[in-house]
Design a protein around this motif. Structure first.
Motif, short mmCIF file in Angstrom:
data_model
loop_
_atom_site.label_atom_id
_atom_site.label_comp_id
_atom_site.label_asym_id
_atom_site.label_seq_id
_atom_site.Cartn_x
_atom_site.Cartn_y
_atom_site.Cartn_z
N THR A 149 -6.98 -28.61 19.22
CA THR A 149 -7.99 -29.64 18.95
C THR A 149 -9.32 -29.32 19.63
O THR A 149 -10.38 -29.63 19.10
N GLY A 150 -9.26 -28.69 20.81
CA GLY A 150 -10.50 -28.29 21.47
C GLY A 150 -11.26 -27.27 20.65
O GLY A 150 -12.50 -27.36 20.49
N ILE A 151 -10.53 -26.29 20.10
CA ILE A 151 -11.17 -25.29 19.24
C ILE A 151 -11.70 -25.95 17.97
O ILE A 151 -12.81 -25.64 17.51
N LEU A 152 -10.92 -26.86 17.40
CA LEU A 152 -11.39 -27.58 16.21
C LEU A 152 -12.69 -28.31 16.50
O LEU A 152 -13.65 -28.23 15.71
N ILE A 153 -12.74 -29.03 17.61
CA ILE A 153 -13.96 -29.78 17.96
C ILE A 153 -15.14 -28.84 18.14
O ILE A 153 -16.25 -29.11 17.64
N MET A 154 -14.95 -27.74 18.84
CA MET A 154 -16.06 -26.81 19.05
C MET A 154 -16.54 -26.23 17.74
O MET A 154 -17.76 -26.09 17.52
N GLN A 155 -15.63 -25.91 16.84
CA GLN A 155 -16.06 -25.35 15.56
C GLN A 155 -16.70 -26.41 14.67
O GLN A 155 -17.60 -26.11 13.88
N MET A 156 -16.28 -27.67 14.82
CA MET A 156 -16.98 -28.77 14.13
C MET A 156 -18.41 -28.89 14.65
O MET A 156 -19.35 -29.09 13.87
N ILE A 157 -18.57 -28.78 15.97
CA ILE A 157 -19.91 -28.83 16.56
C ILE A 157 -20.76 -27.70 16.01
O ILE A 157 -21.91 -27.90 15.59
N VAL A 158 -20.22 -26.47 16.02
CA VAL A 158 -20.97 -25.31 15.54
C VAL A 158 -21.35 -25.50 14.08
O VAL A 158 -22.49 -25.21 13.67
N ALA A 159 -20.41 -25.97 13.27
CA ALA A 159 -20.70 -26.17 11.84
C ALA A 159 -21.86 -27.16 11.66
O ALA A 159 -22.75 -26.95 10.82
N GLU A 160 -21.86 -28.21 12.47
CA GLU A 160 -22.94 -29.20 12.37
C GLU A 160 -24.26 -28.62 12.87
O GLU A 160 -25.33 -28.90 12.29
N VAL A 161 -24.21 -27.82 13.92
CA VAL A 161 -25.42 -27.18 14.43
C VAL A 161 -26.04 -26.28 13.36
O VAL A 161 -27.26 -26.31 13.12
N VAL A 162 -25.21 -25.48 12.72
CA VAL A 162 -25.70 -24.57 11.67
C VAL A 162 -26.36 -25.36 10.54
O VAL A 162 -27.45 -25.02 10.06
N SER A 163 -25.70 -26.45 10.13
CA SER A 163 -26.25 -27.27 9.06
C SER A 163 -27.58 -27.90 9.46
O SER A 163 -28.54 -27.93 8.67
N LEU A 164 -27.67 -28.37 10.70
CA LEU A 164 -28.91 -28.99 11.18
C LEU A 164 -30.05 -27.97 11.24
O LEU A 164 -31.18 -28.26 10.83
N LEU A 165 -29.76 -26.79 11.78
CA LEU A 165 -30.80 -25.76 11.86
C LEU A 165 -31.28 -25.37 10.48
O LEU A 165 -32.48 -25.21 10.24
N ASP A 166 -30.34 -25.23 9.54
CA ASP A 166 -30.70 -24.87 8.18
C ASP A 166 -31.59 -25.94 7.55
O ASP A 166 -32.56 -25.64 6.85
N SER A 167 -31.26 -27.22 7.82
CA SER A 167 -32.05 -28.32 7.24
C SER A 167 -33.46 -28.36 7.81
O SER A 167 -34.38 -28.89 7.18
N LEU A 168 -33.63 -27.79 9.02
CA LEU A 168 -34.94 -27.75 9.65
C LEU A 168 -35.74 -26.51 9.24
O LEU A 168 -36.87 -26.32 9.69
N GLY A 169 -35.13 -25.68 8.40
CA GLY A 169 -35.79 -24.45 7.98
C GLY A 169 -35.70 -23.33 8.99
O GLY A 169 -36.43 -22.34 8.87
N ALA A 170 -34.82 -23.49 9.99
CA ALA A 170 -34.63 -22.45 11.00
C ALA A 170 -33.38 -21.64 10.66
O ALA A 170 -32.32 -22.21 10.38
N LYS A 171 -33.49 -20.34 10.67
CA LYS A 171 -32.34 -19.50 10.34
C LYS A 171 -31.35 -19.49 11.50
O LYS A 171 -31.68 -19.05 12.61
N PRO A 172 -30.13 -19.96 11.30
CA PRO A 172 -29.15 -19.96 12.39
C PRO A 172 -28.80 -18.53 12.80
O PRO A 172 -28.58 -17.68 11.93
N PRO A 173 -28.76 -18.23 14.11
CA PRO A 173 -28.45 -16.87 14.56
C PRO A 173 -26.94 -16.61 14.52
O PRO A 173 -26.23 -16.82 15.50
#
Length: 246
Positions: free
Chosen positions: A192-216
């Motif tokens: 569940t800890g890994i699941l939560i971290m990967q959920m966070i990362v997925a949301e971060v990538v989506s947010l950066l993309d929505s801001l027009g910033a290329k996720p690294p």
């Protein structure tokens, strides 16, 4: 069948996380995305088996290149026996964080299933003193069922800015054998800890993309696009420990 029972338990726990923790996961991702957009990195710390949550989001295909995994051998289960004692040692966290470049405005995720031992609590405190936002991943039920081992009676949830519940049971082992003296088994906190971290990362990538910033993002070293990984490593090697020279 115990194998199926464990799968069903993990599935139910994962559903509980999605149902109850999505908003705080979104809040954590917003803080991280904002930091990354400003050039920051994400720091992730866990001791004992919780170190695997940090390792899972570090230097991997499909993962963010700007993750600083705070991996410390004395606190890993490679150091069997002593790691349990080390994570209860007051003052050790100050030495630990001195080896990392922590910048105000960045985010640190601190993972501890119980949230009661000195080192993760003091890592969180040290990060907050440096101006970082601290996100804790804990089992709220477990943490609330046991006493703090911190000299001030604190728990990780008391220190963190945001607390994400892994929805695990006290003691972590979610299943039990039948009979008069049941044996508990089936820990869930790593999955569940890994699941939560990967959920966070997925949301971060989506947010950066929505801001027009290329996720690294790293690409698989065994597939097309891997040639860009070296550029990402060069970009972050002054901030992320253990990166080889690119």
């Amino acid at each position: 069948m115990s194998a199926l029972s464990y799968w069903q338990t993990v599935q139910a726990t994962s559903t509980a996380i999605a149902d109850t923790q999505s908003e705080v996961i979104r809040q954590a991702a917003q803080a991280i995305a904002g930091s990354i957009e400003r050039g920051g990195v994400l720091h992730v710390f866990g001791s004992g088996h919780s170190h695997m949550i940090a390792e899972d989001v570090f230097y991997r295909a499909g993962g963010l290149a700007c993750v600083d995994a705070m991996l410390e051998f004395p606190l890993m289960e490679l150091n069997v026996g002593r790691s349990t004692e080390m994570e209860r040692l007051h003052g050790y966290a100050e030495v630990l964080v001195s080896g990392y470049r922590l910048e105000a405005g960045e985010v640190a995720v601190v993972v501890s299933n119980s949230g009661i031992n000195a080192v993760p609590i003091e890592v969180a405190q040290a990060c907050k003193r440096k101006g970082l936002t601290v996100v804790a991943i804990v089992s709220k039920r477990h943490s609330e069922s046991v006493s703090s081992r911190h000299r001030d009676g604190l728990k990780l949830a008391d220190v963190a800015d945001l607390v994400i519940d892994n929805c695990g049971v006290p003691g972590d082992a979610a299943l039990a054998t039948a009979g008069a003296s049941p044996v508990r088994f089936g820990p869930t906190s790593t999955l569940t800890g890994i699941l939560i971290m990967q959920m966070i990362v997925a949301e971060v990538v989506s947010l950066l993309d929505s801001l027009g910033a290329k996720p690294p993002m790293f690409q698989s070293a065994n597939g097309p696009g891997a040639e860009g990984n070296a550029d990402l490593m060069r970009a972050y090697q002054s901030r992320v420990r253990y990166f080889p020279k690119a």
